[in-house]
Design a protein around this motif. Structure first.
Motif, short mmCIF file in Angstrom:
data_model
loop_
_atom_site.label_atom_id
_atom_site.label_comp_id
_atom_site.label_asym_id
_atom_site.label_seq_id
_atom_site.Cartn_x
_atom_site.Cartn_y
_atom_site.Cartn_z
N LEU A 1 16.55 -36.78 18.13
CA LEU A 1 17.76 -37.20 17.05
C LEU A 1 16.94 -36.57 15.95
N GLU A 2 16.39 -37.22 15.93
CA GLU A 2 14.75 -37.15 15.30
C GLU A 2 14.06 -36.09 14.69
N ARG A 3 13.82 -35.55 15.55
CA ARG A 3 13.39 -33.68 15.79
C ARG A 3 14.66 -32.42 15.15
N ASP A 4 16.23 -33.27 15.31
CA ASP A 4 16.90 -32.62 14.45
C ASP A 4 17.17 -32.67 13.51
N TYR A 5 16.93 -33.82 13.00
CA TYR A 5 16.85 -33.88 11.23
C TYR A 5 15.68 -33.16 10.56
N LEU A 6 14.49 -33.10 11.60
CA LEU A 6 12.57 -33.47 11.13
C LEU A 6 13.51 -31.26 11.08
N GLU A 7 13.53 -31.18 12.20
CA GLU A 7 13.34 -29.20 11.92
C GLU A 7 14.73 -29.40 11.52
N VAL A 8 15.44 -29.27 10.60
CA VAL A 8 16.87 -28.86 9.57
C VAL A 8 16.13 -29.32 8.21
N ALA A 9 15.28 -30.17 8.25
CA ALA A 9 14.65 -29.50 6.89
C ALA A 9 13.38 -29.48 6.89
N GLY A 10 13.34 -28.87 7.39
CA GLY A 10 11.83 -27.32 7.26
C GLY A 10 10.44 -27.85 8.02
N PHE A 11 10.52 -28.99 9.01
CA PHE A 11 9.88 -29.27 9.99
C PHE A 11 9.42 -28.58 11.22
N TYR B 1 5.86 -48.57 8.18
CA TYR B 1 6.33 -48.91 9.78
C TYR B 1 8.43 -49.11 9.58
N ILE B 2 8.45 -48.70 10.38
CA ILE B 2 10.13 -48.39 10.53
C ILE B 2 10.39 -49.14 11.82
N THR B 3 11.67 -50.30 11.69
CA THR B 3 12.04 -50.92 12.68
C THR B 3 13.68 -49.88 12.64
N LYS B 4 13.96 -49.80 14.05
CA LYS B 4 14.68 -49.59 15.34
C LYS B 4 15.83 -50.26 14.66
N PRO B 5 17.16 -50.26 14.69
CA PRO B 5 17.56 -49.02 14.07
C PRO B 5 17.61 -48.63 12.39
N PHE B 6 17.14 -47.20 12.38
CA PHE B 6 17.22 -46.90 11.46
C PHE B 6 17.99 -45.86 10.54
N SER B 7 18.08 -44.63 10.04
CA SER B 7 18.71 -43.73 9.62
C SER B 7 18.13 -42.78 9.70
N ARG C 1 11.09 -40.17 4.39
CA ARG C 1 9.49 -41.15 4.37
C ARG C 1 8.41 -40.14 5.47
N VAL C 2 8.72 -39.32 5.93
CA VAL C 2 8.53 -38.59 6.36
C VAL C 2 7.54 -37.74 5.28
N LYS C 3 8.50 -37.03 4.38
CA LYS C 3 8.60 -36.20 3.98
C LYS C 3 7.12 -36.98 2.22
N ALA C 4 7.10 -37.91 2.17
CA ALA C 4 7.11 -38.22 0.82
C ALA C 4 5.62 -39.37 1.09
N HIS C 5 5.12 -39.64 2.93
CA HIS C 5 4.00 -38.74 3.39
C HIS C 5 2.82 -38.46 2.97
N ILE C 6 3.48 -37.49 3.98
CA ILE C 6 3.30 -36.17 3.88
C ILE C 6 2.59 -35.55 2.38
N GLU C 7 3.47 -35.79 1.06
CA GLU C 7 3.53 -35.39 0.22
C GLU C 7 2.42 -35.94 -0.70
N ASN C 8 1.80 -37.45 -0.20
CA ASN C 8 0.96 -38.45 -1.03
C ASN C 8 -0.19 -38.18 -0.29
N TYR C 9 -0.65 -37.57 0.82
CA TYR C 9 -1.53 -37.66 1.72
C TYR C 9 -2.16 -36.37 0.97
N GLU C 10 -1.23 -35.15 0.67
CA GLU C 10 -1.70 -34.02 0.04
C GLU C 10 -2.08 -34.49 -0.80
#
Length: 232
Positions: free
Chosen positions: A16-26, A98-104, A111-120
């Motif tokens: 499920l995580e993979r599907d959402y991230l791939e749709v987002a372009g990762f 840190y994120i706790t299950k269950p999560f959206s 969060r993934v996008k925000a952390h990558i952008e901040n790191y860059e």
């Protein structure tokens, strides 16, 4: 395309995580246990890792402890546990969030996008700061640009002209992989006659003069099949 590694033993959650991230372009890679996940981290380059804490073989906190010794990658910890001690341990070991299950899944992508952008952004600022400084000091190695002097643990080492130019160029562009041909053109000039293999020879000489163990370099890394990278 940014690369994400998901280390999660629950296949339904991981997919499920993979599907959402791939749709987002990762570009997403999955690992289903701790040992496999750590091996993937050691042998590949990722832009962010989504790491479950409870894993077979090797738990997420142990993976985090091992990878943070030589990998500078944003890490998002995931766990079904709600105890604050897990969050504290993870953050103290270098996790970025840190994120706790269950999560959206939508929250995860955000969060993934925000952390990558901040790191860059942080990396760009760091790199810009390095280029402006008249000296560069990283883990005991000091390069003085104006005087063209190099010190290792306060002891001066003598580098030939092109050795210094090559070391300085790589140090001013940290964490970027350069091929031999590109380095040859940048340091020796577009119209220089010669073989780009001379880059390999010069890097070997730099390592002999700056590394405690040249076979295990901590400054100029070899990226097999790609070239060389100065690690910060």
């Amino acid at each position: 395309m940014k690369r994400i590694l998901i280390v999660e033993d629950d296949s339904s959650i991981a997919e499920l995580e993979r599907d959402y991230l791939e749709v987002a372009g990762f570009d997403v890679t999955l690992s289903t246990d701790g040992v496999e996940g750590l091996r993937a981290i050691q042998n590949n380059e990722f832009d962010l890792i989504i790491l479950d804490i409870m894993l077979p073989g090797l738990d997420g906190l142990e993976i985090l402890k091992s990878m943070k010794e030589d990998k500078d990658i944003p890490v998002l910890l995931v766990s079904a546990k709600k105890e604050e001690i897990d969050k504290i341990k993870g953050l103290s070991l270098g996790a970025d969030d840190y994120i706790t299950k269950p999560f959206s899944p939508g929250e995860l992508v955000a969060r993934v996008k925000a952390h990558i952008e901040n790191y860059e952004r942080l990396k760009q600022r760091f790199n810009a700061g390095i280029k402006k400084r008249q000296s560069i000091t990283i883990r005991g190695l000091k390069i003085e640009k104006d005087s063209r002097r190099v010190f290792v643990n306060h002891q001066e080492v003598n580098l030939a002209q092109k050795e210094f130019d090559l070391l300085l160029y790589l140090a001013q562009n940290p964490n970027r992989v350069f091929g031999r041909e590109e380095l040859f053109e940048r340091i020796w000039g577009l119209e220089s006659l010669g073989d780009s293999a001379t880059v390999t020879v010069h890097i070997a000489r730099i390592r002999e003069k700056t590394e405690i163990d040249p076979s295990k370099p901590q400054y100029i890394e070899t990226v097999w099949g790609a070239g060389y990278r100065f690690r910060v």
